[in-house]
Design an enzyme around this catalytic site. Structure first.
Site, mmCIF file in Angstrom:
data_model
loop_
_atom_site.group_PDB
_atom_site.id
_atom_site.type_symbol
_atom_site.label_atom_id
_atom_site.label_comp_id
_atom_site.label_asym_id
_atom_site.label_seq_id
_atom_site.Cartn_x
_atom_site.Cartn_y
_atom_site.Cartn_z
ATOM 1 N N SER A 40 -9.764 -0.559 7.123
ATOM 2 C CA SER A 40 -9.211 -0.370 5.781
ATOM 3 C C SER A 40 -8.566 -1.601 5.160
ATOM 4 O O SER A 40 -8.271 -1.600 3.972
ATOM 5 C CB SER A 40 -8.199 0.769 5.797
ATOM 6 O OG SER A 40 -8.871 2.002 5.860
ATOM 7 N N SER A 77 -9.674 1.757 2.924
ATOM 8 C CA SER A 77 -8.825 2.512 2.035
ATOM 9 C C SER A 77 -7.777 1.661 1.291
ATOM 10 O O SER A 77 -7.202 2.122 0.318
ATOM 11 C CB SER A 77 -8.080 3.585 2.833
ATOM 12 O OG SER A 77 -7.208 2.994 3.765
ATOM 13 N N LYS A 96 0.849 -1.199 0.000
ATOM 14 C CA LYS A 96 0.000 0.000 0.000
ATOM 15 C C LYS A 96 0.880 1.243 0.000
ATOM 16 O O LYS A 96 1.902 1.282 0.696
ATOM 17 C CB LYS A 96 -0.912 -0.035 1.231
ATOM 18 C CG LYS A 96 -2.006 1.018 1.266
ATOM 19 C CD LYS A 96 -2.867 0.854 2.513
ATOM 20 C CE LYS A 96 -3.989 1.874 2.591
ATOM 21 N NZ LYS A 96 -4.820 1.711 3.802
#
Ligand SMILES: [Zn+2]
Lengths: 464, 541
Positions: free
Chosen positions: B218, B194, B119
């Site tokens: 997330s 996210s 990420k």
């Protein structure tokens, strides 16, 4: 190295002090002090960057002190240890669990937009400090309250010590600060150097008519880089505020920060306080709480050196007068030398006289600290004993300053101590002190110490 | 140790369509031996398969990397999972080095040849790390996050940086300043957020496993939306060093895999105390994989005696009925495996959402102060300092981020602190205690991972409150700092539908139990394939 800061104050000129006395008949000053102490740690408070103690730490070299995304602060445990020492030495109650908070504001040299400080739970609180005022200022013992000791400010390992508004005069305030300096030096947590900014005092001061219960408007004074400027700045400010009071102009005293101008010997407005800044404090989530165990505290407590106040009371009980007491206890190394000397059985008053007289003068001349001299406390003890015992006649005779005469004695001592000489040349250079003592003894304490050491060193180090 | 634990299993099954009424179906299946492996199934663990085939020289790291890079590039135009893809030669050079080591019989790490997506809010020294924000455009950190360093030390190869909502603030990945990621199961839908890029990438087999971060769900919600396994570790289990902070007291780096085994092995490699993170834990890290029992060695009731508490408040109004039935199906399956199931009530559950948004926003308002335009990313030149700060932030930060900074600044302001921040902290304590009680009476707690399946791109974009409400299942777990494992358990609307994930919550540092249960669950759950149709034809496991 430690600066040879004079902690003893010079009395102000007579006229000034008379004026001051007059003012104090009608008005009372209320003084509180916030002290910031830079701690003598090897690394910064929240990262492992080397911390150039005393220097301005403006070089950010790692992700943590640069505030890079993803970097996290990690507390240097030495900082906690220093805080606990100071808290204990100031007779505070320690918080078994305190925490760090973020204090937020934008500022160019604040990379993260916040400082890590302690806000509502300081590591130590509710203590006091004992102060003995100098004899030339009338002497006397004072006890000033300490509100809190907290860990303060990012990067630089800093301790904040906040006093109660207990001081009433410049001298009291300066002596409070001097005692703090003594304390941090005794504890070895800071060099306490004011000029370098290792010990910084901001003074809050207000004046009110005697008998008025509420405080007057508080003014803050900064830029105080010696105890005497502190004392003079406060007295100036007391007079300034008292004057305004007596002229019915008290409303002209406003909440502000004033700077002490050493050249002009007065305080001037630096900035007026605008509304209270909102720092939006909240607990620092990147650092766990500071939890102290009773064990940890008692271990540190047991490791504390004898503190200045205890030392002074002990010296007093030895029969020394306050002037001697204050002198000897002012510097932990001098006090240690004195203690070691009397431990040999030496007469207390004679030992004090030697240290405060000849030795102090010698140190001053040679710009040395007491740790640098070759004379050992044992030798001084022996010397004192021989004087007292009559081996060396009462009042010490004229100093021997003739190099050839000293050289003769040195040669004799070296010849009489072949074993020690061999050891010295084999690397046990500490034996220099032994030789010096012997020479001093042979000369019946009359050899000029500087000359003695110079000649002795040459002889000891010359090739056989 | 690692290699013996796995039994082959095929997840792609045409029978999926008949299993929507999961409880009933599984009851029926009980008569057939649920613990018998399907003869044609491949191993569900990509990490273990990779290791086995590399060490037995059946395949090379280079070939493996090539096939993944190919698939990554093939689907990237449709998915936009990655903000940055490592150049082929950089990836292949690392693979070559591994092949050479293997050829010379040198030791290789447990993740040798494993292709990982990271990420983009996790720092990598050799790739940009933008956190999905313009204000960090082109920013390259001078260091690897601890988790990334550990991955690389274990032999893993980072293939690229995955898309996310700016600074992790969002639940759809639409909040990225750069691109919108699509859900591999339905390109018109969001992958969740996210960590939507990581979830989509693992789901579409663009990489084997991926790192995400989980502040309020997330990792878990996108795992549920994309039909992959998502693991949110206990707060402190994995170092946060190098994770771009959103809300420091809640943030945790988490794992995505296409199997529980992969998520567990990945977690093992990144966990542990770190000198650079004072909030990381010194708790010992167990070898999670050693707890995995291969299907053929399972007893008939392998989870006998395990107490499972279903959180009552999570299966009420506001949760899609198909989500509820899939989760109830999963619960029945656990019962079949020997678990004792009961319902538990957590009355404070609904308080979690407002408390979370206040605390997370407050911390973010502080954490994001450093992006002042002076040090990183885009600087707008201003006449004086305050306008430099203001203009850089106005241009560099997106609207969701600005809203949270404003909310957080407000909540921390003098006069409001007690009503908001302090109150939210008190709620947090209540929630933590209620979980503690429930987890003393139960081994694990169960809830859906999200109240719905993946929704349409744009559907909630202008309705932040609706988006926030979707986090109700996950935020409490962050407030309590607990570990949770999300794994796919069914579909919404039949086999052509969208995956549904359920969440298992464990006691602090009890990831081991979650993984062990999840591993058995996954191997014995019959009839589902969680490979999206987009890549099903080309994916052979
Ligand atoms: Zn540093």
């Amino acid at each position: 190295m430690q600066e040879k800061q004079q902690t003893q104050l010079k009395a102000s000129p007579k006229s000034e002090s008379a004026k001051f006395e007059e003012v104090l008949k009608n008005y009372e000053a209320v003084i509180g002090i916030e002290t910031h102490v830079q701690l003598a740690t090897l690394t910064k408070a929240f990262c492992s960057c080397p911390y150039n103690y005393g220097a301005q730490p403006n070089t950010s070299i790692c992700p943590v002190c640069m505030g890079l995304p993803g970097a996290l602060p990690v507390l240097n445990s030495k900082v906690i240890e220093c805080a606990v020492k100071v808290g204990l030495a100031l007779n505070c109650k320690l918080s078994l669990s305190s925490k760090f908070d973020r204090k937020q504001y934008f500022y160019p040299d604040l990379p993260k937009g916040y400082q890590i400080s302690q806000f509502d739970i300081p590591i130590a609180a509710g203590g006091y400090i004992d102060v003995d005022l100098p004899v030339e200022f009338g002497g006397g013992h004072r006890k000033f309250g300490v509100t809190r000791v907290d860990l303060n400010r990012a990067g630089v390992p800093l301790l904040e010590i906040v006093s109660e508004p207990d001081m009433r005069t410049g001298i009291e305030a300066a002596e409070y600060a001097a005692e703090l300096q003594r304390l941090v030096r005794y504890l070895g947590v800071s060099n306490g150097n004011m000029q370098e900014g290792s010990l910084r005092c901001d003074v809050n001061i207000s004046v009110r008519p005697h008998g008025q219960p509420e405080f007057g408007t508080k003014v803050e004074i900064k830029n105080l880089n010696s105890f005497s400027s502190m004392s003079r700045a406060i007295d100036y400010e007391i007079l300034r505020q008292a004057q305004l009071h007596s002229e019915g102009e008290a409303h002209q005293i406003v909440q502000e920060t004033r700077l002490w101008e050493e050249g002009a010997q007065k305080t001037v407005t630096m900035r007026k306080k605008e509304g209270l800044a909102d720092y939006r404090y909240f607990p620092e989530p990147d650092l766990p709480g500071v939890n102290l165990s009773e064990d940890y505290i008692s271990t540190i407590h047991d490791s504390l050196p004898e503190l200045p106040e205890t030392k002074r009371r002990r010296y007093e009980n030895l029969g020394l007068n306050m002037q001697d007491v204050l002198f000897l206890a002012n510097d932990i190394n001098v006090a240690a030398f004195f203690d070691a000397t009397i431990a040999t059985g030496a007469d207390v008053k004679l030992a004090a006289n030697w240290i405060m007289g000849d030795i102090a003068a010698y140190l001053k001349n040679e710009k040395l600290s007491i740790n640098d001299i070759k004379l050992t406390p044992e030798e001084l003890g022996e010397l004192i004993a021989s004087i007292k015992g009559g081996t060396i006649s009462g009042k010490i005779g004229k100093e021997i300053a003739d190099p050839s005469e000293i050289e003769k004695i040195v040669d004799r001592v070296i010849a009489n101590n072949p074993k020690q000489l061999e050891q010295y040349r084999g690397g046990k250079t500490r034996l220099q002190g032994y030789f010096a003592g012997q020479v001093m003894k042979e000369s019946k304490g009359k050899a000029n110490p500087a000359l003695l050491n110079k000649i002795l060193l040459e002889k000891l180090n010359s090739k056989p | 140790m690692l290699s013996s634990a796995q039994a082959p299993r095929l997840l792609r099954s045409p029978a999926a369509a008949t299993t929507t009424a999961a409880a009933l179906t599984i009851k029926c299946l009980h008569t057939s031996p649920i613990l018998t492996p399907a003869a044609t199934s491949p191993s569900p663990s990509q990490i273990l398969t990779t290791r086995k085939s590399l060490l037995s020289r059946q395949t090379s790291a280079v070939d493996l990397a090539k096939s993944f890079l190919q698939r990554l590039r093939r689907h990237e135009p449709q998915l936009s999972s990655f903000l940055y893809v490592s150049p082929d030669d950089v990836v292949l050079k690392q693979a070559e080095e591994l092949d050479t080591k293997i050829k010379n019989n040198e030791e290789v790490g447990p993740l040798a040849g494993v292709l990982v997506g990271v990420k983009d809010n996790i720092c990598t020294y050799d790739m940009p790390s933008t956190a999905g924000s313009r204000i960090l455009e082109n920013y390259r950190p001078p260091f690897d996050a601890t988790a990334v360093r550990k991955l690389r030390d274990s032999g893993a190869i980072v293939v690229g940086k995955t898309n996310l909502d700016e600074f992790g603030m969002g639940s759809t990945t639409e909040g990225s300043a750069y691109q919108v990621t699509a859900n591999p199961w339905d390109l018109s839908r969001v992958p969740g957020g996210s960590s939507g890029g990581s979830a989509a990438a693992v789901s579409a087999r663009q990489c084997m496993v991926a790192l995400g971060s989980d502040t309020g769900g997330s990792v878990r919600q996108p795992a549920s939306f994309c039909g992959v396994v998502g693991l949110k570790p206990t707060y402190g289990r994995v170092s946060r060093y190098g994770l771009v902070a959103y809300a420091s007291s809640l943030d945790v780096i988490g794992c995505f895999g296409s199997s529980v085994a992969d998520a567990g092995i990945l977690l093992h490699s990144i966990s542990g105390f770190d000198n650079f993170d004072a909030t990381s834990s010194k708790q010992e890290v167990p070898d999670y994989a050693s707890q995995f029992v291969a299907l053929e060695y399972l007893e008939s009731k392998p989870l006998k005696g395990l107490r499972v508490g279903v959180i009552h408040e999570t299966l009420e109004n506001g949760v899609d009925s198909e989500v509820i039935s899939s989760v109830r199906g999963a619960v029945s399956h656990l019962e079949e495996l020997g678990c004792t199931v009961s319902e538990v009530s957590l009355p404070s559950f609904s308080l979690g959402l407002p408390a979370y948004y206040i605390l997370a926003s407050s911390e973010s308002s502080s954490n994001l102060s450093r992006y002042d335009g002076v040090r990183f990313g885009n600087q707008v030149f201003g006449e004086e300092l305050n306008s430099l700060y203001g203009d850089s932030r106005a241009e560099g930060l997106g609207s969701e981020v600005k809203m949270r900074i404003l909310m957080g600044t407000y909540a921390l302001s003098a006069g409001y602190y007690d009503a908001y921040y302090k109150r939210a902290q008190q709620v947090r304590t209540i929630i933590r205690n209620s979980f503690k009680d429930a987890l003393e009476k139960n081994d694990i707690l169960i809830s859906p991972a999200a109240p719905s399946v993946a929704y349409k791109i744009g559907e909630k974009k202008n309705d932040p409150l609706a988006m926030y409400a979707g986090d109700i299942m996950t935020v409490n777990v962050n407030l309590a700092g607990l570990p949770a494992l999300v794994l796919p358990c069914g579909f919404d609307g039949g086999s052509a539908g969208l995956p549904v994930g359920f969440q298992m919550i464990g006691a602090a540092f009890d990831e081991e139990k979650l993984l062990k249960i999840g591993h058995i669950f996954e191997q014995t759950l019959p009839g589902y394939s969680f490979v999206p149709p987009l890549v099903a034809d080309e994916w052979t496991g």
